[in-house]
Design an enzyme around this catalytic site. Structure first.
Site, mmCIF file in Angstrom:
data_model
loop_
_atom_site.group_PDB
_atom_site.id
_atom_site.type_symbol
_atom_site.label_atom_id
_atom_site.label_comp_id
_atom_site.label_asym_id
_atom_site.label_seq_id
_atom_site.Cartn_x
_atom_site.Cartn_y
_atom_site.Cartn_z
ATOM 1 N N CYS A 52 2.170 47.289 4.900
ATOM 2 C CA CYS A 52 2.710 46.780 5.835
ATOM 3 C C CYS A 52 2.804 45.729 5.100
ATOM 4 O O CYS A 52 2.636 45.082 5.003
ATOM 5 C CB CYS A 52 1.560 46.754 6.939
ATOM 6 S SG CYS A 52 2.154 45.854 8.147
ATOM 7 N N TRP A 85 -6.040 50.589 12.704
ATOM 8 C CA TRP A 85 -6.058 50.777 10.676
ATOM 9 C C TRP A 85 -7.422 51.155 10.658
ATOM 10 O O TRP A 85 -8.443 50.331 11.444
ATOM 11 C CB TRP A 85 -5.998 49.346 10.393
ATOM 12 C CG TRP A 85 -4.338 49.502 10.784
ATOM 13 C CD1 TRP A 85 -3.763 48.613 11.729
ATOM 14 C CD2 TRP A 85 -2.698 49.200 9.718
ATOM 15 N NE1 TRP A 85 -2.258 48.597 11.638
ATOM 16 C CE2 TRP A 85 -1.982 48.876 10.661
ATOM 17 C CE3 TRP A 85 -2.940 50.141 8.237
ATOM 18 C CZ2 TRP A 85 -0.421 48.984 9.324
ATOM 19 C CZ3 TRP A 85 -2.044 50.076 7.618
ATOM 20 C CH2 TRP A 85 -0.540 49.921 8.273
ATOM 21 N N THR A 119 -3.030 45.783 15.014
ATOM 22 C CA THR A 119 -1.932 45.259 14.259
ATOM 23 C C THR A 119 -2.518 44.219 13.023
ATOM 24 O O THR A 119 -3.698 43.833 13.226
ATOM 25 C CB THR A 119 -0.344 44.586 14.597
ATOM 26 O OG1 THR A 119 -1.357 42.886 15.125
ATOM 27 C CG2 THR A 119 0.319 45.022 15.861
ATOM 28 N N VAL A 120 -1.954 44.662 11.414
ATOM 29 C CA VAL A 120 -2.000 44.173 10.575
ATOM 30 C C VAL A 120 -1.281 43.235 10.287
ATOM 31 O O VAL A 120 0.432 43.524 10.759
ATOM 32 C CB VAL A 120 -2.509 44.624 9.168
ATOM 33 C CG1 VAL A 120 -4.326 45.679 9.629
ATOM 34 C CG2 VAL A 120 -1.405 45.472 9.288
ATOM 35 N N TYR A 183 14.358 48.316 10.380
ATOM 36 C CA TYR A 183 13.796 48.530 11.171
ATOM 37 C C TYR A 183 14.713 49.278 13.444
ATOM 38 O O TYR A 183 14.038 49.749 13.449
ATOM 39 C CB TYR A 183 12.170 48.292 12.705
ATOM 40 C CG TYR A 183 11.304 47.945 10.969
ATOM 41 C CD1 TYR A 183 10.628 48.899 11.728
ATOM 42 C CD2 TYR A 183 10.802 47.174 10.491
ATOM 43 C CE1 TYR A 183 9.027 48.769 11.174
ATOM 44 C CE2 TYR A 183 9.665 47.013 9.776
ATOM 45 C CZ TYR A 183 9.354 48.002 10.111
ATOM 46 O OH TYR A 183 7.558 48.697 9.461
#
Length: 313
Positions: A52, A85, A119-120, A183
C-alpha cells in the site's frame, strides 16, 4: 471508492482523526477533531502493508527517524478481501503482538459498528488492542513532530521550518495530482473522466521532471517528507500504474530526472527496505478485480534497473 456523476473517482478521506502527541497535548499544527493520545514508547503498533502506498509512507518515515525500537510494526500481506487486511505473512496468520488475524478486529474493538473501510496504515494501542488512528498524512507528520525526543541522533529534518510553506504547497500538488492522480486514471468511470485525469497527471509529472532538473530532491539538497510522499507513487509507476491504471504516456524509466531521482531514493535503506515490488504487483492485480478480472499478475517489468547508478550526487 466513490464516483461523481461525471464518472470521476473521488477518494473517501474520512479517517479516524485521533492524534498521538507529546504528553497528549494539543498539537501545534493540524486538526484536532478526535481524541489525543500520549507519546509512549512501546505502547503502539504501526500496522502497515508494503503493498500500500499510503502505508509505505509511514514505514519509511519510521525508519528514517530511527523509531524502530519505539514503535513496533505489524505487516499485513499484499491482498485483502472486502472485510479487512490480514496478517497472513505471520505464522498461523496471527499478528504476534496483537494476537489478531484481521486488522478489522482492532477497529471493531474500539468502534463495534465501524462502518467504513479497514485501511492501512493504522496505529493500534497494544494494551487495549484498539485502533487509535488511520489518518495517514498526520501519522507521518506526528512521527516527526511529536516523537522527536525518541529520534535517532542523526535523523533527517523532514520538515525544515524555512521550507515549510513552499513544502506544503508542493505536497498538496503531489497528493492531488500524482498520488491520487493515478487513481483518478485507473478508476475513472467514463472516457471523459479518464481523459481529464490523464492530462492532469501528466501536467504534474512534467512539472516534477522539470523541478528535479534543478535540484537533487523536491525541496533542494535536503531530503524531506515531500520526497517520501512522491516516492510511493514513483515506485509503483512502471510496475502497476503505467499499465494497470492506463497512465501510459511514458514509463518512469523514460523520464530522466524522475528516474534518476527515484533510484537516488531507492539507494537509501529506509526506501528500499520498505519497498516490495512483488507484493505491490500482487496487491493491485489481484485485489482490483473490476480492472483485472483474470487476476493475472504480470511478470515484468525488469526490476534490476533500480540498482543502476543514479548519478544525482
Amino acid at each position: 471508492m466513490a464516483y461523481a456523476s461525471s464518472g470521476t473517482f473521488e477518494r473517501d478521506t474520512d479517517y479516524i482523526p485521533d492524534r498521538i502527541t507529546r504528553d497528549g497535548r494539543k498539537p501545534e499544527h493540524g486538526p484536532v477533531d478526535g481524541d489525543l493520545w500520549p507519546v509512549e514508547p512501546g505502547r503502539y503498533r504501526l500496522v502497515a502493508a508494503k503493498a500500500c502506498p499510503w502505508a509505505t509512507r509511514s514505514l519509511i518515515v519510521r525508519q528514517l527517524l530511527g523509531l524502530e525500537d519505539v514503535i513496533s510494526v505489524g505487516l499485513c500481506g499484499p491482498t485483502h478481501d472486502e472485510r479487512s487486511w490480514t496478517f497472513d505473512l505471520d505464522p498461523g496468520g496471527v499478528d504476534p503482538v496483537l494476537g489478531i488475524e484481521r486488522l478489522q478486529q482492532a477497529y471493531l474493538a474500539r468502534f463495534p459498528d465501524y462502518p467504513k473501510g479497514i485501511t492501512v496504515p493504522a496505529i493500534v494501542d497494544v494494551p487495549s488492542g484498539q485502533v487509535v488512528t488511520n489518518d495517514f498524512p498526520w501519522i507521518t507528520h506526528d512521527l516527526f513532530f511529536e516523537w522527536r525526543e525518541h529520534h535517532r541522533a542523526d535523523a533527517p529534518d523532514l520538515w525544515p521550518s524555512h521550507l515549510r510553506d513552499e513544502m506544503d504547497d508542493v505536497m498538496e500538488r503531489v497528493y492531488t495530482e500524482v498520488n491520487n492522480g493515478v487513481y483518478r486514471c485507473g478508476f475513472a468511470g467514463s472516457q471523459e473522466a479518464y481523459d481529464a485525469a490523464y492530462d492532469r497527471l501528466w501536467t504534474a509529472l512534467d512539472w516534477l521532471e522539470d523541478r528535479l532538473s534543478r535540484s537533487r530532491y523536491l525541496m533542494g539538497d535536503t531530503l524531506t517528507e515531500a520526497d517520501v510522499r512522491l516516492w510511493t507513487t514513483l515506485a509503483r509507476f512502471d510496475a502497476v500504474y503505467h499499465g494497470h491504471f492506463k497512465c501510459n504516456r511514458q514509463k518512469l524509466t523514460e523520464m530522466p530526472n524522475l528516474w534518476g531521482y527515484a533510484r537516488d531514493l531507492y539507494a537509501l535503506p529506509a526506501f528500499s527496505d520498505n519497498t516490495d515490488f512483488e507484493q505491490i504487483k500482487t496487491h493491485y492485480y489481484v485485489v482490483h478485480k473490476d480492472i483485472n478480472p483474470t487476476q493475472i499478475v504480470p511478470k515484468g517489468p525488469d526490476l534490476t534497473t533500480w540498482q543502476e547508478p543514479h548519478g544525482r550526487g
